[in-house]
Design a protein around this motif. Structure first.
Motif, PDB file in Angstrom:
ATOM      1  N   ILE A   1       0.735  -1.160   0.005  1.00 21.17           N
ATOM      2  CA  ILE A   1       0.109  -0.055   0.096  1.00 21.17           C
ATOM      3  C   ILE A   1       0.659   1.244   0.081  1.00 21.17           C
ATOM      4  O   ILE A   1       1.625   1.421   0.926  1.00 21.17           O
ATOM      5  CB  ILE A   1      -0.931  -0.182   1.342  1.00 21.17           C
ATOM      6  CG1 ILE A   1      -1.844  -1.278   1.168  1.00 21.17           C
ATOM      7  CG2 ILE A   1      -1.823   1.424   1.374  1.00 21.17           C
ATOM      8  CD1 ILE A   1      -2.646  -1.418   2.705  1.00 21.17           C
ATOM      9  N   LEU A   2       0.912   2.232  -1.010  1.00 20.50           N
ATOM     10  CA  LEU A   2       1.298   3.264  -1.244  1.00 20.50           C
ATOM     11  C   LEU A   2       1.046   4.442  -0.667  1.00 20.50           C
ATOM     12  O   LEU A   2      -0.396   4.583  -1.042  1.00 20.50           O
ATOM     13  CB  LEU A   2       1.731   3.392  -2.757  1.00 20.50           C
ATOM     14  CG  LEU A   2       2.606   4.902  -2.988  1.00 20.50           C
ATOM     15  CD1 LEU A   2       3.966   4.835  -2.419  1.00 20.50           C
ATOM     16  CD2 LEU A   2       2.625   5.097  -4.630  1.00 20.50           C
ATOM     17  N   THR A   3       1.495   5.005   0.464  1.00 22.85           N
ATOM     18  CA  THR A   3       1.083   6.457   0.828  1.00 22.85           C
ATOM     19  C   THR A   3       1.690   7.683   0.636  1.00 22.85           C
ATOM     20  O   THR A   3       1.451   8.718   1.031  1.00 22.85           O
ATOM     21  CB  THR A   3       0.655   6.383   2.083  1.00 22.85           C
ATOM     22  OG1 THR A   3       1.875   5.847   2.894  1.00 22.85           O
ATOM     23  CG2 THR A   3      -0.433   4.952   2.333  1.00 22.85           C
TER      24      THR A   3
ATOM     25  N   VAL B   1      -7.818   1.267  -5.159  1.00 20.04           N
ATOM     26  CA  VAL B   1      -7.627   2.646  -4.990  1.00 20.04           C
ATOM     27  C   VAL B   1      -8.397   2.806  -3.653  1.00 20.04           C
ATOM     28  O   VAL B   1      -9.293   2.353  -3.333  1.00 20.04           O
ATOM     29  CB  VAL B   1      -8.351   3.523  -6.018  1.00 20.04           C
ATOM     30  CG1 VAL B   1      -8.314   5.104  -5.762  1.00 20.04           C
ATOM     31  CG2 VAL B   1      -7.613   3.178  -7.400  1.00 20.04           C
ATOM     32  N   ASP B   2      -7.806   3.742  -2.654  1.00 19.04           N
ATOM     33  CA  ASP B   2      -8.211   4.040  -1.422  1.00 19.04           C
ATOM     34  C   ASP B   2      -9.920   4.248  -1.552  1.00 19.04           C
ATOM     35  O   ASP B   2     -10.294   5.126  -2.236  1.00 19.04           O
ATOM     36  CB  ASP B   2      -7.532   5.151  -0.748  1.00 19.04           C
ATOM     37  CG  ASP B   2      -7.723   5.186   0.707  1.00 19.04           C
ATOM     38  OD1 ASP B   2      -8.800   5.731   0.941  1.00 19.04           O
ATOM     39  OD2 ASP B   2      -6.736   5.020   1.398  1.00 19.04           O
ATOM     40  N   ALA B   3     -10.494   3.722  -0.490  1.00 24.98           N
ATOM     41  CA  ALA B   3     -12.092   3.991  -0.432  1.00 24.98           C
ATOM     42  C   ALA B   3     -12.168   5.412  -0.143  1.00 24.98           C
ATOM     43  O   ALA B   3     -13.241   5.984  -0.493  1.00 24.98           O
ATOM     44  CB  ALA B   3     -12.661   3.227   0.422  1.00 24.98           C
ATOM     45  N   ASN B   4     -11.190   6.100   0.479  1.00 21.05           N
ATOM     46  CA  ASN B   4     -11.577   7.616   0.766  1.00 21.05           C
ATOM     47  C   ASN B   4     -10.976   8.635  -0.305  1.00 21.05           C
ATOM     48  O   ASN B   4     -10.907   9.779   0.147  1.00 21.05           O
ATOM     49  CB  ASN B   4     -10.663   7.805   2.075  1.00 21.05           C
ATOM     50  CG  ASN B   4     -11.429   7.090   3.251  1.00 21.05           C
ATOM     51  OD1 ASN B   4     -12.352   7.117   3.365  1.00 21.05           O
ATOM     52  ND2 ASN B   4     -10.411   6.668   4.100  1.00 21.05           N
TER      53      ASN B   4
ATOM     54  N   ASN C   1      -2.297  16.713 -11.384  1.00 20.99           N
ATOM     55  CA  ASN C   1      -2.233  15.630 -11.365  1.00 20.99           C
ATOM     56  C   ASN C   1      -2.643  14.915  -9.942  1.00 20.99           C
ATOM     57  O   ASN C   1      -1.877  13.959  -9.491  1.00 20.99           O
ATOM     58  CB  ASN C   1      -0.986  14.955 -12.010  1.00 20.99           C
ATOM     59  CG  ASN C   1      -0.748  15.517 -13.402  1.00 20.99           C
ATOM     60  OD1 ASN C   1      -1.708  15.432 -14.287  1.00 20.99           O
ATOM     61  ND2 ASN C   1       0.809  15.539 -13.705  1.00 20.99           N
ATOM     62  N   GLN C   2      -3.448  15.350  -9.430  1.00 21.62           N
ATOM     63  CA  GLN C   2      -3.675  14.929  -8.050  1.00 21.62           C
ATOM     64  C   GLN C   2      -4.216  13.544  -8.016  1.00 21.62           C
ATOM     65  O   GLN C   2      -4.298  12.954  -6.955  1.00 21.62           O
ATOM     66  CB  GLN C   2      -4.638  15.915  -7.302  1.00 21.62           C
ATOM     67  CG  GLN C   2      -4.275  17.215  -7.233  1.00 21.62           C
ATOM     68  CD  GLN C   2      -5.457  18.405  -6.761  1.00 21.62           C
ATOM     69  OE1 GLN C   2      -6.508  18.550  -7.400  1.00 21.62           O
ATOM     70  NE2 GLN C   2      -5.410  18.755  -5.618  1.00 21.62           N
TER      71      GLN C   2
ATOM     72  N   VAL D   1       1.060  11.900  -5.908  1.00 20.33           N
ATOM     73  CA  VAL D   1       1.159  13.305  -6.180  1.00 20.33           C
ATOM     74  C   VAL D   1       0.502  13.978  -5.073  1.00 20.33           C
ATOM     75  O   VAL D   1       0.994  14.972  -4.404  1.00 20.33           O
ATOM     76  CB  VAL D   1       0.548  13.810  -7.404  1.00 20.33           C
ATOM     77  CG1 VAL D   1       0.603  15.297  -7.542  1.00 20.33           C
ATOM     78  CG2 VAL D   1       1.388  13.053  -8.535  1.00 20.33           C
ATOM     79  N   ASP D   2      -0.623  13.597  -4.409  1.00 20.43           N
ATOM     80  CA  ASP D   2      -1.453  14.416  -3.456  1.00 20.43           C
ATOM     81  C   ASP D   2      -2.133  13.252  -2.688  1.00 20.43           C
ATOM     82  O   ASP D   2      -3.083  12.786  -3.133  1.00 20.43           O
ATOM     83  CB  ASP D   2      -2.295  15.332  -4.090  1.00 20.43           C
ATOM     84  CG  ASP D   2      -3.202  16.184  -2.914  1.00 20.43           C
ATOM     85  OD1 ASP D   2      -3.258  15.761  -1.858  1.00 20.43           O
ATOM     86  OD2 ASP D   2      -3.553  17.335  -3.480  1.00 20.43           O
ATOM     87  N   ASN D   3      -1.631  12.891  -1.495  1.00 20.09           N
ATOM     88  CA  ASN D   3      -2.256  12.009  -0.584  1.00 20.09           C
ATOM     89  C   ASN D   3      -3.494  12.500   0.165  1.00 20.09           C
ATOM     90  O   ASN D   3      -3.992  11.451   1.104  1.00 20.09           O
ATOM     91  CB  ASN D   3      -1.277  11.195   0.124  1.00 20.09           C
ATOM     92  CG  ASN D   3      -0.441  12.334   1.343  1.00 20.09           C
ATOM     93  OD1 ASN D   3      -0.887  13.200   1.210  1.00 20.09           O
ATOM     94  ND2 ASN D   3       0.739  11.673   1.763  1.00 20.09           N
ATOM     95  N   VAL D   4      -3.709  13.692  -0.024  1.00 25.87           N
ATOM     96  CA  VAL D   4      -5.185  14.375   0.438  1.00 25.87           C
ATOM     97  C   VAL D   4      -6.123  13.700  -0.382  1.00 25.87           C
ATOM     98  O   VAL D   4      -7.161  13.256   0.006  1.00 25.87           O
ATOM     99  CB  VAL D   4      -4.944  15.764   0.825  1.00 25.87           C
ATOM    100  CG1 VAL D   4      -6.278  16.173   1.179  1.00 25.87           C
ATOM    101  CG2 VAL D   4      -3.749  15.938   1.745  1.00 25.87           C
TER     102      VAL D   4
END
Length: 243
Positions: free
Chosen positions: A73-75, A118-121, A131-132, A221-224
């Motif tokens: 899992i990449l964060t 892909v993260d559920a959030n 490129n978010q 690119v953007d983990n938010v």
């Protein structure tokens, strides 16, 4: 043109071991690139049949990697090694270091991996910027002095079908205008891409101290906006293209 002596059997004469082996010994002696156990599988190159070719080109020192079971899992927004299962980094190692024999030689490296989830959030903004929704792959190598270097190429992958056009004020044919950002973002948030294959190829020219490791790294690119992606089923191969 050189020739290799053969020793045909004479009818009515019982051949000795020396007679039977003489031909093979002559072939080995007359063809220096061959060994007596036939281990040189790539000795023949185009230059053996094309007299115009100046240099022989062949491949050696192939290394491979495969893991079809574990997940990662990449964060991170900075490059980190894809470490499947937390114990199996996607990398190749050479001991001692792989060295270059002549100028112009290249180490060709290829890696591929599945985006599994892909993260559920995951939540896109109304207008997508910079490129978010993207993650990047990059190859890194460690030279003979144990210093890491990035291979000069990055491959980026979007987890959506989002577009960067402004859909805040789209004109209908009747002259009315409508803001489609919420509609489009909502659709993309609920339809992320997953289970697709990602790949990257790099060429590493001569490294004076040699190479003892090549590995696959990734970053968000953007983990938010995109908190994480999950990788699985990776392969990697490296082969030296020599003169």
């Amino acid at each position: 043109m050189s020739t290799i002596k053969t020793n045909p059997a004479i009818p009515g004469k019982v051949a000795t071991a020396a007679d039977a082996n003489a031909t093979y010994a002559a072939i080995q002696a007359g063809t220096a690139a061959l060994s007596d156990i036939n281990e040189q599988t790539e000795w023949a190159t185009w230059s053996h049949i094309d007299t115009v070719t100046d240099e022989q080109v062949f491949t050696t020192d192939m290394q491979t990697y495969c893991n079809a079971l574990d997940y990662y899992i990449l964060t991170s927004e900075s490059y980190v090694v894809i470490n499947l299962g937390g114990t199996d980094p996607v990398r190749l190692n050479w001991t001692p270091a792989l060295t270059y024999n002549f100028s112009g030689e290249l180490l060709r490296v290829h890696a591929d991996i599945n985006l599994d989830a892909v993260d559920a959030n995951f939540a896109l903004p109304a207008l997508l910027l910079s490129n978010q929704d993207v993650f990047y792959l990059q190859l890194w190598y460690r030279d003979g002095t144990n210093t890491y270097h990035a291979v000069d190429c990055e491959f980026g992958y979007s987890v959506t079908n989002y577009i960067d056009q402004d859909v805040t004020n789209v004109e209908y044919t009747n002259g009315d205008f409508h803001d489609f950002t919420s509609n489009f973002a909502s659709w993309c948030n609920t339809h992320p891409r997953h289970r697709f294959r990602c790949s990257i190829t790099g060429f590493i020219p001569i490294v004076a101290s040699g190479i003892n490791r090549v590995e696959l790294r990734a970053r968000l690119v953007d983990n938010v906006v995109l908190p994480s992606v999950t990788f699985r089923e990776a392969t990697m191969v490296a082969v030296m293209v020599r003169h």
